[in-house]
Structures are given as structure tokens and as C-alpha cells.
Design a protein around this motif. Structure first.
Motif, PDB file in Angstrom:
ATOM      1  N   ALA A 174      18.903 -12.977 -72.978  1.00 11.51           N
ATOM      2  CA  ALA A 174      19.412 -13.996 -72.056  1.00 11.51           C
ATOM      3  C   ALA A 174      20.699 -13.486 -71.411  1.00 11.51           C
ATOM      4  CB  ALA A 174      19.636 -15.306 -72.796  1.00 11.51           C
ATOM      5  N   ASP A 175      21.311 -14.341 -70.616  1.00 14.30           N
ATOM      6  CA  ASP A 175      22.546 -13.959 -69.926  1.00 14.30           C
ATOM      7  C   ASP A 175      23.714 -14.184 -70.879  1.00 14.30           C
ATOM      8  OD1 ASP A 175      24.697 -13.558 -68.256  1.00 14.30           O
ATOM      9  OD2 ASP A 175      23.847 -14.656 -66.574  1.00 14.30           O
ATOM     10  N   PRO A 176      24.309 -13.105 -71.417  1.00 10.79           N
ATOM     11  CA  PRO A 176      25.382 -13.308 -72.397  1.00 10.79           C
ATOM     12  C   PRO A 176      26.658 -13.860 -71.780  1.00 10.79           C
ATOM     13  CG  PRO A 176      25.112 -10.974 -71.896  1.00 10.79           C
ATOM     14  CD  PRO A 176      24.000 -11.685 -71.211  1.00 10.79           C
ATOM     15  N   ILE A 177      26.956 -13.468 -70.528  1.00 10.65           N
ATOM     16  CA  ILE A 177      28.195 -13.943 -69.901  1.00 10.65           C
ATOM     17  C   ILE A 177      28.104 -15.435 -69.625  1.00 10.65           C
ATOM     18  CG2 ILE A 177      29.729 -13.652 -67.927  1.00 10.65           C
ATOM     19  CD1 ILE A 177      28.787 -10.820 -67.673  1.00 10.65           C
ATOM     20  N   LEU A 178      26.991 -15.878 -69.059  1.00  8.02           N
ATOM     21  CA  LEU A 178      26.818 -17.303 -68.795  1.00  8.02           C
ATOM     22  C   LEU A 178      26.837 -18.095 -70.089  1.00  8.02           C
ATOM     23  CD1 LEU A 178      26.188 -19.651 -66.880  1.00  8.02           C
ATOM     24  CD2 LEU A 178      23.762 -19.058 -67.075  1.00  8.02           C
ATOM     25  N   SER A 179      26.198 -17.581 -71.126  1.00  7.33           N
ATOM     26  CA  SER A 179      26.161 -18.294 -72.396  1.00  7.33           C
ATOM     27  C   SER A 179      27.558 -18.435 -72.980  1.00  7.33           C
ATOM     28  CB  SER A 179      25.255 -17.537 -73.373  1.00  7.33           C
ATOM     29  OG  SER A 179      23.950 -17.405 -72.848  1.00  7.33           O
ATOM     30  N   LYS A 180      28.348 -17.357 -72.993  1.00  7.25           N
ATOM     31  CA  LYS A 180      29.688 -17.404 -73.584  1.00  7.25           C
ATOM     32  C   LYS A 180      30.601 -18.346 -72.792  1.00  7.25           C
ATOM     33  CE  LYS A 180      32.523 -14.030 -72.811  1.00  7.25           C
ATOM     34  NZ  LYS A 180      33.202 -12.727 -72.826  1.00  7.25           N
ATOM     35  N   VAL A 181      30.600 -18.192 -71.455  1.00  7.54           N
ATOM     36  CA  VAL A 181      31.495 -19.009 -70.643  1.00  7.54           C
ATOM     37  C   VAL A 181      31.099 -20.483 -70.721  1.00  7.54           C
ATOM     38  CG1 VAL A 181      32.372 -19.401 -68.310  1.00  7.54           C
ATOM     39  CG2 VAL A 181      31.993 -17.078 -69.120  1.00  7.54           C
ATOM     40  N   SER A 182      29.819 -20.771 -70.736  1.00  5.49           N
ATOM     41  CA  SER A 182      29.384 -22.172 -70.860  1.00  5.49           C
ATOM     42  C   SER A 182      29.812 -22.753 -72.201  1.00  5.49           C
ATOM     43  CB  SER A 182      27.870 -22.257 -70.707  1.00  5.49           C
ATOM     44  OG  SER A 182      27.465 -21.776 -69.439  1.00  5.49           O
ATOM     45  N   ALA A 183      29.764 -21.916 -73.254  1.00  8.03           N
ATOM     46  CA  ALA A 183      30.221 -22.392 -74.564  1.00  8.03           C
ATOM     47  C   ALA A 183      31.715 -22.674 -74.559  1.00  8.03           C
ATOM     48  CB  ALA A 183      29.882 -21.349 -75.627  1.00  8.03           C
ATOM     49  N   TYR A 184      32.474 -21.876 -73.835  1.00 14.11           N
ATOM     50  CA  TYR A 184      33.910 -22.137 -73.730  1.00 14.11           C
ATOM     51  C   TYR A 184      34.194 -23.529 -73.144  1.00 14.11           C
ATOM     52  CZ  TYR A 184      35.128 -17.234 -74.660  1.00 14.11           C
ATOM     53  OH  TYR A 184      35.312 -16.010 -75.230  1.00 14.11           O
ATOM     54  N   TYR A 185      33.347 -23.964 -72.222  1.00 13.30           N
ATOM     55  CA  TYR A 185      33.621 -25.199 -71.487  1.00 13.30           C
ATOM     56  C   TYR A 185      32.784 -26.382 -71.965  1.00 13.30           C
ATOM     57  CZ  TYR A 185      36.193 -22.472 -68.003  1.00 13.30           C
ATOM     58  OH  TYR A 185      37.109 -21.678 -67.372  1.00 13.30           O
ATOM     59  N   HIS A 186      31.915 -26.200 -72.948  1.00 12.34           N
ATOM     60  CA  HIS A 186      30.928 -27.257 -73.235  1.00 12.34           C
ATOM     61  C   HIS A 186      31.570 -28.516 -73.789  1.00 12.34           C
ATOM     62  CE1 HIS A 186      31.303 -25.950 -77.436  1.00 12.34           C
ATOM     63  NE2 HIS A 186      30.618 -27.041 -77.790  1.00 12.34           N
ATOM     64  N   ASP A 187      32.752 -28.427 -74.400  1.00 10.21           N
ATOM     65  CA  ASP A 187      33.382 -29.609 -74.996  1.00 10.21           C
ATOM     66  C   ASP A 187      34.663 -30.015 -74.272  1.00 10.21           C
ATOM     67  OD1 ASP A 187      31.636 -30.414 -76.906  1.00 10.21           O
ATOM     68  OD2 ASP A 187      32.561 -29.341 -78.567  1.00 10.21           O
ATOM     69  N   ILE A 188      34.795 -29.659 -73.001  1.00 12.18           N
ATOM     70  CA  ILE A 188      36.019 -30.040 -72.294  1.00 12.18           C
ATOM     71  C   ILE A 188      36.110 -31.549 -72.100  1.00 12.18           C
ATOM     72  CG2 ILE A 188      36.230 -27.841 -71.084  1.00 12.18           C
ATOM     73  CD1 ILE A 188      34.977 -29.130 -68.644  1.00 12.18           C
ATOM     74  N   GLY A 189      35.000 -32.243 -72.219  1.00  9.24           N
ATOM     75  CA  GLY A 189      35.026 -33.694 -72.081  1.00  9.24           C
ATOM     76  C   GLY A 189      35.775 -34.384 -73.200  1.00  9.24           C
ATOM     77  N   LYS A 190      35.963 -33.684 -74.317  1.00  8.77           N
ATOM     78  CA  LYS A 190      36.681 -34.290 -75.435  1.00  8.77           C
ATOM     79  C   LYS A 190      38.174 -34.420 -75.154  1.00  8.77           C
ATOM     80  CE  LYS A 190      33.422 -32.717 -78.962  1.00  8.77           C
ATOM     81  NZ  LYS A 190      33.234 -31.928 -80.205  1.00  8.77           N
ATOM     82  N   MET A 191      38.660 -33.798 -74.067  1.00  6.38           N
ATOM     83  CA  MET A 191      40.080 -33.897 -73.755  1.00  6.38           C
ATOM     84  C   MET A 191      40.474 -35.303 -73.319  1.00  6.38           C
ATOM     85  SD  MET A 191      41.172 -30.345 -71.919  1.00  6.38           S
ATOM     86  CE  MET A 191      40.059 -30.553 -70.537  1.00  6.38           C
ATOM     87  N   LYS A 192      39.520 -36.091 -72.862  1.00  8.20           N
ATOM     88  CA  LYS A 192      39.872 -37.440 -72.425  1.00  8.20           C
ATOM     89  C   LYS A 192      40.210 -38.358 -73.606  1.00  8.20           C
ATOM     90  CE  LYS A 192      37.809 -37.653 -67.873  1.00  8.20           C
ATOM     91  NZ  LYS A 192      37.036 -38.482 -66.909  1.00  8.20           N
ATOM     92  N   LYS A 193      39.480 -38.175 -74.710  1.00 10.21           N
ATOM     93  CA  LYS A 193      39.772 -38.961 -75.920  1.00 10.21           C
ATOM     94  C   LYS A 193      39.700 -38.033 -77.130  1.00 10.21           C
ATOM     95  CE  LYS A 193      37.925 -43.240 -73.953  1.00 10.21           C
ATOM     96  NZ  LYS A 193      36.903 -44.313 -74.073  1.00 10.21           N
ATOM     97  N   PRO A 194      40.643 -37.115 -77.226  1.00 10.52           N
ATOM     98  CA  PRO A 194      40.520 -36.079 -78.258  1.00 10.52           C
ATOM     99  C   PRO A 194      40.626 -36.609 -79.682  1.00 10.52           C
ATOM    100  CG  PRO A 194      42.673 -35.968 -77.189  1.00 10.52           C
ATOM    101  CD  PRO A 194      41.858 -36.950 -76.415  1.00 10.52           C
ATOM    102  N   VAL A 195      41.408 -37.678 -79.929  1.00 12.91           N
ATOM    103  CA  VAL A 195      41.643 -38.124 -81.299  1.00 12.91           C
ATOM    104  C   VAL A 195      40.424 -38.808 -81.903  1.00 12.91           C
ATOM    105  CG1 VAL A 195      44.128 -38.341 -80.942  1.00 12.91           C
ATOM    106  CG2 VAL A 195      42.641 -40.282 -80.440  1.00 12.91           C
ATOM    107  N   TYR A 196      39.397 -39.059 -81.103  1.00 10.83           N
ATOM    108  CA  TYR A 196      38.187 -39.663 -81.635  1.00 10.83           C
ATOM    109  C   TYR A 196      37.203 -38.626 -82.161  1.00 10.83           C
ATOM    110  CZ  TYR A 196      39.640 -44.186 -79.809  1.00 10.83           C
ATOM    111  OH  TYR A 196      40.324 -45.350 -79.572  1.00 10.83           O
ATOM    112  N   PHE A 197      37.616 -37.360 -82.147  1.00 13.71           N
ATOM    113  CA  PHE A 197      36.788 -36.280 -82.667  1.00 13.71           C
ATOM    114  C   PHE A 197      37.544 -35.640 -83.813  1.00 13.71           C
ATOM    115  CE2 PHE A 197      35.736 -37.004 -78.279  1.00 13.71           C
ATOM    116  CZ  PHE A 197      34.347 -37.057 -78.292  1.00 13.71           C
TER     117      PHE A 197
END
Length: 807
Positions: free
Chosen positions: A578-601
Motif C-alpha cells: 500500500a501507500d506507506p506515506i499516505l498511511s503514515k500521514v493519515s495516522a498522524y492526523y486521524h485523531d485531531i478531532g479529539k482536540m476539541k474535547k481532549p479531556v473526555y479521552f
């Protein structure tokens, strides 16, 4: 309290309202299939116009002395009327056209008859007057008036008093009438009388005599047979003197006077018919033409238009109008040919689109291909347009040498970078087919020369991870172009010449320019059409990005978790192809949504209170599930691209937030226990690509690995196999193209990576404290949010849900 930013946004919205454009797109174009056909039709029309530039709807207007606003070159051989030579021929035709004269052979009989009738009528009038008149004093006066009226009535002339006296003394004898008729007859005998003065040219070329009565025509070249009126009167006097030699002088004078008055031209000039025949002769003259050859410059930009230039321009555009039907037929033929090729390109390209190109759909990608084709053809046309000026400025450079400097590889190279090799192959074949219509050279190897660029592209590189790769590719293209030109030159009769050297230099320049142009315009295409290329991914992988700086401050646990998942999926992607660069970079950003309510995780919580303890299971599940949508919104704000956004949306699929689902089942409230399972599942969709599936699996495995008390290799392998099996059995991998072989390779890769993370260290004694407590380093990567290992004794799948993750 309203902030100044909100106030500014409202003011800006009010300002934009008057300038808001209405929806001008018809409803029928909203259909994707119709959009594709519309793009193909527009592309075919544009290419047809570029390939057939001579098809014009309205010819431009020029006038003598105007300045030409562009170079106008003949695209075909055509004839131009040489107006000066044509006018000279027409003038000669007009001069050679002889005048038409009408011959009336009834003039003499009419004159003779009128003479006899007049004298007889006078004689009758005299007799009648003598019988009716009683007064002698009145008889002479009345008789004279009657006689003069009768003579004027029949002869058409009025007699003088002297002539009347002479005729009256002879009692208007018939013999005098016979004398007058005889003299006039001798003048008309074998002669033509006219009152037109002939020019010397008419004496030279003759004239056409047309009998009025018989309508017969004859050519008269003997001007001696034609008498002018003064000549006819002189001959009349001579004839009269010879005929009346023995008569009284007074009578001779009277006879001559009356005969001269009765003398009429029997040859008159027919002006109307003469002009008509002269006009016919002029119109019958064929114009004089000279030939303007193909590629001959008619007028150059900035020059004044002369009479000769205007004649050429009028002839050039006149022939276009005259051949409008054939021109439009050629236009339609070329349009149908290009449309057939573009249709084939569409369907082949759609099959060649990889899975990564499915979103946002093939239509934007097709539009991008269309623009690339137009840019490539425009580059070829631009170099061809400038070739004449360059050749004139530098005569040492032949036009053929300049043509080799065309950057033929821009389209294939840009397509290979933005799409893949298969679509680049189709692009190269399409451009190679169009080249014979663009460049009219006798050499048949020019299409092969342009196709050579694609061969070099696919052999050189498949991944473009730096902009400098384009320059290196351009240098390699230039070298291959020079080698090809040298090979063709060695096959010719004159392999070593100055022109060959210049061709090699031009070919090298064309290859280098291809790389430079693609390096310059590729960022525009990436931004305009939302391409997530390797170069863009590497830019996003920089951990100094503002979003990562924000993430490490607001949700440090999620940040470290994303970094580890990125390392895991990169190695797994390399293992399955598979595409290793796309996979790695997507993993870096996959949980950026947790920044809105970080203490609930839980990975972002301190070792104190858990916010979920005060919330209902349903509300907790909603907060956990919402981090996917929040991540997509942040991805749009930071313009991460559709590929990363799609993986963020799919990295949980439709999996169940099982911890809070089980908690809801154990809740005291009946309404909570009756909630369906769908209320605790992510909204999806399930992973559509292998890269999205890798991020889902890596997220689950990494979150679950935190629950291990003693992470030995055997326990790590069992954990990875258990978590992946549950994801597989839940159907989260049904819509991607992972195979069982791929899953085995992914499992082995995850195990190797986790073993490297959780490797054991040797024990150390704490000599400072004086105690023999051993501190075991569980892993080289210590999470600030991880609970002490001795407190994490649960190993159920639901325990990982405390981190906001799925098992």
C-alpha cells in the motif's frame, strides 16, 4: 459577549450579499454523467479549434494604411487577383470594342418620296387657290403662305423667300423636283452619311454597321465609304454643278439649297448598344492572378497594409467564405475524430483510476485531465507560433530544430505525478496522435519522439517526493531527446552538421523545460483539484506543523498515540504494497478531532477524575463518536486534502463503542437499557481503501496494547491477532481490498513494531534511596497518561473503550 471577529464576519457577509451570484448552473448539468459528456464535448471543440485555426465565422476587416495587429500566414495555396494587370486588360478590351452604327437604307427613298409629294401638293394647292381667289392683291400672299406650309409639312424644311420665288417662277415644276432627287441620289449612291466625328482609333479598328431594317451586321474598316455631313454637302454641290451645268445659276443655287436642307445622315451612332457590348467585353476579360504559396507570410505584425497586402488579405478571407461548407465539414470531421478519441480516453482513464481516485469522484479528475491536454497542445502551438520569429532572429536555427525544443513531456509527466503511470500512458498516446495534425513535417518520427518522453518518465521514477525530482527528470528527458535526435541523424545522408547540433541542443532544452514547467505548475493543480501527492504528504508529515504544535499542547496523549500508529501503519503498508506515506500521514492526523474535547479521552486525562463518570452512557458515546466529525472539520480548515479527510472519516468505520454500550445495558434507567445498538456505533463509512483499513487496525491495536501488564512477545501477538479478528468478524474490512494474506502480513508487521516499542530493559538498584526497589522500564516510550501497570488488571475488550477507541 460578541467578539470583534464575529462582528467583522457579519459585516463582511452583509457586504457580499449584493455581489452574490445566482445559481447559473442548469439543473440538468448537475448529473455527473452529463457533466462528463459536457467536459468531453467542450474539450473536443477546443482541440478542434486549436487544430483547425482557419475556421473563422467572420473575416476581420482591413483597410489600406492600417497597422496589422498580428502576423497572418497563408495556411494553403491560393490565387490573388493582380488588379493593375486586370484593369489594363479590361481597358484594352474596352478600347478594342468597336462602336455600333445603325444604317437606315430607307432614308433616300423617304427623301425622294417626300420631294415628289411636296411638289405635287404645291401644284394642287396653287390650282385650288387660283380657282377660289378673286382678289389678286390677296392671292399672292395667301398662296405663298399655303405653299410654304405644304413644303414644310412634307419636306420638313422651310423655304427661304428667294428659294420660294425661284420655284414659283418655275411653277414648282416636277422637273425641278426630279433634279433635286437626282442630285441627292447621287450623293447617297454607295456612300454612308453620318454626323458623328470619328476618332483616329475608329478609323484604325473600324466599326460595326448594323442594318436597321434587316438587322444584319457587317464590319466596316474602309472609312472612305463614310461621309461626314459637311463632306456630303460638298459632294452634293459638285454633283449639282455637274448635273445642271447648262441651267440658270439662280436655279442651281435654289436646287443646291433645298437639297442640302433635305440631306440627312443614314448612319447614326447607337450609343446604348455600343456601351452594352463594351461592358460585355470588359466583363468577359478573365482576371490576372498570381499565386500565394502555403506558409507564405501575407502581412507581419506592426506593418502598414499596402494595396497588394489588402488584395492578398481579401483573397485569403474571400476563399474562406466561398469554401465555408467544406471548412465546416472539415471542422465537423475533426470534431468527431477528437470526440471519439476523448471518449475512449474517458473510459480507459476511468478504468485506470486507482482506488485512491474514487473520491471526490472522476469528474474533477476528468476536468483536470482535460486542462492538462489543453495546456500541452497550447505549449506546442506556442512554440510553433514563435518558431518563425526565432528563425528570423537567428537564421542559424532552422524551424525543424526549433520544433524539437517543444516540451512534449509536460502532459505525461504531470499526469504521472498527479495520477499514475497508466493514465500517463493514455495521455502520451493521445498527444502523440494529435501531433501530426499540429506539426506538418514530412518526418514521421516526431510522434515517436514525443512518446519517448513517457518511456523515460516511467523508467525513471514512480514516486515524486521532492520538487527537485522534476528537474532531474527533465535533465534525463533532455539527454534521451538528444540521443534520439543523434540516432535519427546517423540514419540520414548528412549525420554531422551544424543543424544536427542545434537539433540536439533544442531537444535537450525541450526536456529540461518540461521538468521546469511541471515543477512550476504542479502546486496549482494540487490546490485546485485537491490532489494529495507524495510531496504534499511529506509536507504534512512535518511535525512542526501548527496543528501538531496545538495538538501536543491540548491533547498530548492523542498526539503520542497518533505518532505510534503512524509508525505501525507505515511498516504494514510497505509489507502489503500500500501507500506507506499516505498511511503514515493519515495516522498522524486521524485523531485531531479529539482536540476539541481532549479531556473526555482517557489518554489525555490526568490521573484524577474521569469526566465520563458524570455523564450518561449515551452522552459519553456521542462525545466519543463526535471526534470523527470534528476531525473532518479540522481537516477541511487546515486543507489536508480529501484523501486524509476520508481516512479520518473512515478510521472507526461503523464499529461499536462497546464500553459505553455495555454500561448502558447495566444502567438503572429502563430508557437507557432499551437504547438500540445503532446509537452507540460510529457513523462510518467503513474503510474504502487499504490505507484507511490500516489506520483503523493500527488505532485499535495500539489502544489495546496499553492494557497489557507484561507485554511479552507472545502476549503482544495474541493481542494483535485477537483485536484484528474481532475487527474482521465485525465486518469493518468488507469494503476494502485487503486479503487474508494482507492481514497476515499486517499482523506480523504490527507485532514487530510493538515488540520494538515494548522491549524489556535490565533492572537497576536504587542506590540513592538505599532501598533495593527495582524499577522495570516497561518500554522506551513512556506515555504520560498511562496508568500504573499494577492497576490495569482488566483485559476485556471493553476496557479499551475508556480511551475512546474500539476493540
Amino acid at each position: 459577549m460578541i467578539t470583534w471577529k464575529e462582528i467583522a464576519a457579519k459585516i463582511l457577509a452583509e457586504i457580499r450579499k449584493p455581489f452574490a451570484r445566482p445559481d447559473l448552473i442548469p439543473a440538468f448539468i448537475e448529473d455527473p454523467a452529463r457533466q462528463r459528456w459536457l467536459v468531453l464535448i467542450l474539450l473536443s471543440i477546443v482541440l478542434t479549434v486549436m487544430l483547425l485555426p482557419t475556421v473563422t465565422i467572420m473575416a476581420p476587416r482591413y483597410k489600406i494604411g492600417a497597422i496589422a495587429d498580428k502576423n497572418i500566414k497563408a495556411d494553403r495555396d491560393f490565387l490573388v487577383e493582380e488588379r493593375s494587370a486586370t484593369e489594363l486588360k479590361r481597358l484594352e478590351a474596352a478600347k478594342s470594342s468597336r462602336n455600333i452604327f445603325d444604317l437606315d437604307d430607307t432614308v433616300l427613298p423617304q427623301i425622294r418620296g417626300n420631294i415628289m409629294k411636296a411638289f405635287l401638293a404645291v401644284q394642287e394647292a396653287v390650282k385650288k387657290a387660283a380657282a377660289e381667289t378673286t382678289e389678286a392683291s390677296r392671292t399672292a400672299s395667301i398662296q405663298k403662305q399655303k405653299i410654304l406650309v405644304v413644303m414644310e409639312q412634307y419636306l420638313g424644311v422651310r423655304l427661304s423667300d428667294q428659294d420660294y420665288s425661284v420655284l414659283a417662277s418655275y411653277r414648282f415644276s416636277s422637273e425641278i423636283a426630279d433634279r433635286i432627287a437626282e442630285i441627292i441620289t447621287k450623293v447617297y449612291q454607295d456612300k454612308m452619311i453620318t454626323n458623328v466625328d470619328f476618332s483616329p482609333l475608329e478609323y484604325e479598328r473600324g466599326l460595326i454597321v448594323k442594318n436597321v431594317r434587316t438587322r444584319m451586321e457587317r464590319e466596316e474598316k474602309n472609312a472612305d465609304e463614310i461621309l461626314q455631313m459637311q463632306d456630303a454637302k460638298w459632294i452634293l454641290r459638285q454633283k449639282a454643278l455637274a448635273t445642271m451645268a447648262e441651267d440658270d445659276a439662280v436655279l442651281k443655287k435654289t436646287v443646291i439649297n433645298i437639297a442640302e436642307k433635305l440631306l440627312q445622315p443614314n448612319l447614326t451612332y447607337n450609343r446604348l448598344e455600343s456601351e452594352q457590348r463594351r461592358q460585355s467585353a470588359v466583363e468577359a476579360v478573365k482576371p490576372v492572378y498570381f499565386e500565394v504559396q502555403k506558409n507564405e507570410m501575407i502581412v507581419r505584425e506592426g506593418e502598414k497594409i499596402s494595396v497588394a497586402d489588402l488584395d492578398k488579405l481579401n483573397a485569403f478571407f474571400r476563399e474562406q467564405r466561398q469554401q465555408k461548407t467544406s471548412r465546416y465539414a472539415g471542422f465537423m470531421g475533426m470534431f468527431l475524430l477528437i470526440f471519439s478519441l476523448t471518449t475512449a480516453l474517458l473510459f480507459l482513464s476511468r478504468k485506470a483510476f486507482g482506488s485512491q481516485d474514487i473520491q471526490p469522484g472522476p469528474n474533477p479528475r476528468l476536468l483536470c485531465l482535460t486542462i492538462i491536454i489543453i495546456i500541452q497542445v497550447a505549449l506546442i502551438k506556442a512554440v510553433l507560433f514563435m518558431s518563425d520569429a526565432v528563425h528570423q532572429a537567428m537564421p542559424i536555427l532552422s524551424k525543424e530544430a526549433i520544433i524539437f525544443s517543444i516540451p512534449f513531456a509536460v502532459g505525461p509527466l504531470l499526469t504521472a505525478y498527479l495520477f499514475n503511470r497508466r493514465i500517463a500512458l493514455l495521455m502520451s498516446l493521445f498527444i502523440s496522435f494529435l501531433i501530426p495534425f499540429l506539426i506538418t513535417l514530412p518526418e514521421a518520427y516526431l510522434s515517436l519522439f514525443s512518446f519517448l518522453g513517457f518511456v523515460v518518465i516511467i523508467c525513471h521514477n514512480d514516486h515524486y517526493q521532492r520538487r527537485s525530482v522534476f528537474i532531474k527528470t527533465g535533465l534525463l528527458l533532455g539527454i534521451s531527446n538528444g540521443a534520439f535526435i543523434l540516432a535519427i541523424a546517423l540514419l540520414s545522408a548528412h549525420p554531422l552538421s551544424v543543424d544536427t547540433i542545434w537539433k540536439i541542443v533544442s531537444g535537450f532544452a525541450g526536456g529540461v523545460m518540461s521538468g521546469i514547467i511541471v515543477a512550476g505548475i504542479s502546486p496549482i493543480f494540487e490546490t485546485a483539484f485537491d490532489f494529495t501527492t507524495d510531496i504534499r504528504l511529506l509536507e504534512l508529515a512535518n511535525l512542526n506543523q501548527p496543528i501538531f504544535q496545538r495538538m501536543i499542547m491540548q491533547s498530548p496523549g492523542s498526539y503520542h498515540h497518533s505518532i505510534i500508529v503512524g509508525s505501525m501503519v507505515e511498516a504494514a503498508a510497505e509489507a502489503i504494497g500500500a501507500d506507506p506515506i499516505l498511511s503514515k500521514v493519515s495516522a498522524y492526523y486521524h485523531d485531531i478531532g479529539k482536540m476539541k474535547k481532549p479531556v473526555y479521552f482517557i489518554e489525555n486525562q490526568d490521573r484524577g477524575e474521569n469526566r465520563h463518570d458524570k455523564l450518561s452512557p449515551r452522552m459519553s458515546a456521542l462525545i466519543i463518536i463526535a471526534h470523527v466529525k470534528d476531525g473532518c472539520d479540522l481537516a477541511d480548515d487546515y486543507k489536508l486534502g480529501s484523501k486524509i479527510t476520508d481516512i479520518i472519516r473512515q478510521h472507526h468505520g461503523t464499529s461499536l463503542v462497546s464500553y459505553f454500550y455495555e454500561k448502558a445495558k447495566r444502567d438503572k434507567a429502563p430508557s437507557m437499557r432499551s437504547l438500540p445498538e445503532s446509537h452507540f456505533r460510529y457513523h462510518g463509512p467503513r474503510p474504502q481503501t487499504r490505507e484507511a483499513a490500516l489506520v483503523l487496525l493500527g488505532d485499535v491495536v495500539e489502544a489495546s496494547s496499553r492494557t497489557l501488564v507484561d507485554p511479552t512477545p507472545a502476549r503482544i501477538r495474541n493481542l494483535v491477532r485477537d483485536r484484528m479478528d474481532k475487527v474482521f468478524m465485525d465486518g469493518q474490512l468488507d469494503e476494502c481490498s485487503l486479503t487474508l494474506k494482507d492481514l497476515n502480513l499486517i499482523q506480523d508487521s504490527f507485532v514487530r513494531t510493538l515488540n520494538g516499542i515494548f522491549h524489556h530493559r535490565i533492572s537497576y538498584y536504587d542506590d540513592v534511596s538505599g532501598k533495593n526497589n527495582k524499577q522495570v522500564i516497561k518500554s522506551f516510550y513512556e506515555y504520560p497518561d498511562r496508568k500504573p501497570a499494577e492497576k490495569i488488571t482488566h483485559k476485556s475488550p471493553a476496557d479499551s473503550q475508556q480511551h475512546g477507541e474500539t476493540a
